[in-house]
Design an enzyme around this catalytic site. Structure first.
Site, PDB file in Angstrom:
ATOM      1  N   SER A  18      -0.381  -1.358   0.904  1.00  0.00           N
ATOM      2  CA  SER A  18      -0.270   0.019   0.408  1.00  0.00           C
ATOM      3  C   SER A  18      -1.583   0.792   0.504  1.00  0.00           C
ATOM      4  O   SER A  18      -1.586   2.011   0.684  1.00  0.00           O
ATOM      5  CB  SER A  18       0.205   0.021  -1.052  1.00  0.00           C
ATOM      6  OG  SER A  18      -0.706  -0.696  -1.873  1.00  0.00           O
ATOM      7  N   ASP A 193      -5.959   3.636 -10.233  1.00  0.00           N
ATOM      8  CA  ASP A 193      -5.103   3.015 -11.246  1.00  0.00           C
ATOM      9  C   ASP A 193      -5.527   1.581 -11.544  1.00  0.00           C
ATOM     10  O   ASP A 193      -4.773   0.807 -12.116  1.00  0.00           O
ATOM     11  CB  ASP A 193      -3.636   3.033 -10.792  1.00  0.00           C
ATOM     12  CG  ASP A 193      -3.424   2.338  -9.444  1.00  0.00           C
ATOM     13  OD1 ASP A 193      -4.397   1.736  -8.926  1.00  0.00           O
ATOM     14  OD2 ASP A 193      -2.306   2.389  -8.913  1.00  0.00           O
ATOM     15  N   HIS A 196      -5.424   0.667  -6.665  1.00  0.00           N
ATOM     16  CA  HIS A 196      -5.465   1.541  -5.491  1.00  0.00           C
ATOM     17  C   HIS A 196      -6.687   2.461  -5.543  1.00  0.00           C
ATOM     18  O   HIS A 196      -7.315   2.611  -6.587  1.00  0.00           O
ATOM     19  CB  HIS A 196      -4.177   2.361  -5.389  1.00  0.00           C
ATOM     20  CG  HIS A 196      -2.948   1.510  -5.267  1.00  0.00           C
ATOM     21  ND1 HIS A 196      -2.191   1.142  -6.368  1.00  0.00           N
ATOM     22  CD2 HIS A 196      -2.369   0.927  -4.192  1.00  0.00           C
ATOM     23  CE1 HIS A 196      -1.177   0.384  -5.952  1.00  0.00           C
ATOM     24  NE2 HIS A 196      -1.272   0.232  -4.648  1.00  0.00           N
TER      25      HIS A 196
END
Length: 243
Positions: A18, A193, A196
């Site tokens: 991601s 967070d 990320h």
């Protein structure tokens, strides 16, 4: 109608989880690299959110042609950015967790697949997982109804394994876990967070990655003539030339 050859754009492939998939968002590190390489090569985002190195090595042959290595001669560089999911704690997140030794072997297998596909190791840049800020990530986990499922110390073990695998493969490596914590700096500013990247984190990755990438793309020419150099009377002579 006169015949002319197609313009072949070199490629830089960003392969990861991601953190790579999100890198084309506003202020993302991938978007920054793509902007730096405009008119020189295509930067392709092959980020797969939630994936680990075990799944990555399985899907890689579907993302890059392994049948004819000549097709990949225009690949200038490949980044391989996995580990943030592999390092998930087995008892808390067994679906994404990959044991440390297997993670190392998976990275080596990814390197072998790339080499077999015509992308030599000196065009590959491994990127370690970044550090993890546990208090912030724990809040995210609780919102999803699960306990904290990663530890920064464990992410560090996977980062070290990534560095070692890169050395054994002859690939370059960007050790984010170490760099972001160097000299006791506040690495939490690099994370949105706890896991990320924040805008500042994206900027950090782009800056340090460019330092490794630049030598691999420095000789790439500017594709198609600068507009001021186009012959206005016979533009075809400028725009259809081989250079």
């Amino acid at each position: 109608m006169s015949k002319f050859s197609s313009v072949i754009w070199p490629k830089v492939i960003l392969f990861g989880d991601s953190i790579t998939q999100f890198s084309f968002q506003a202020n993302g590190w991938g978007a920054d690299i793509a902007n730096s390489l405009a008119r020189k090569c295509d930067v392709l985002n092959r980020g797969l959110s939630g994936y680990n190195s075990r799944w990555a090595k399985i899907v890689l042959p579907r993302l890059i042609s392994t049948q004819n290595s000549a097709d990949n001669s225009n690949i200038a560089a490949v980044t391989v950015f996995f580990g943030a999911n592999d390092c998930a704690l087995e008892d808390k997140n067994p679906q994404q967790h990959v044991p440390l030794q297997e993670y190392s072997e998976n990275l080596k297998e990814i390197s072998r697949i790339l080499t077999a596909a015509g992308v030599p190791a000196d065009r590959v840049i491994f990127i370690t997982p970044p550090p993890l800020h546990e208090p912030a990530w724990e809040k995210e986990c609780i919102l999803k109804g699960c306990p904290l499922n990663r530890h920064n110390s464990v992410a560090g073990q996977y980062a070290q394994a990534c560095v070692q695998a890169a050395g054994q493969c002859g690939a370059d490596v960007l050790d984010l876990w170490t760099l972001m914590q160097k000299d006791g700096q506040d690495y939490t500013v690099y994370l949105s967070d706890g896991l990320h990247l924040s805008d500042k984190g994206n900027q950090f990755v782009a800056q340090h990655l460019w330092g490794l990438l630049e030598s691999r793309v420095a000789d790439l020419p500017f594709i198609l003539p600068y507009w001021g150099d186009v012959d206005t009377k016979t533009p075809e002579s400028s725009l259809l030339c081989e250079k």
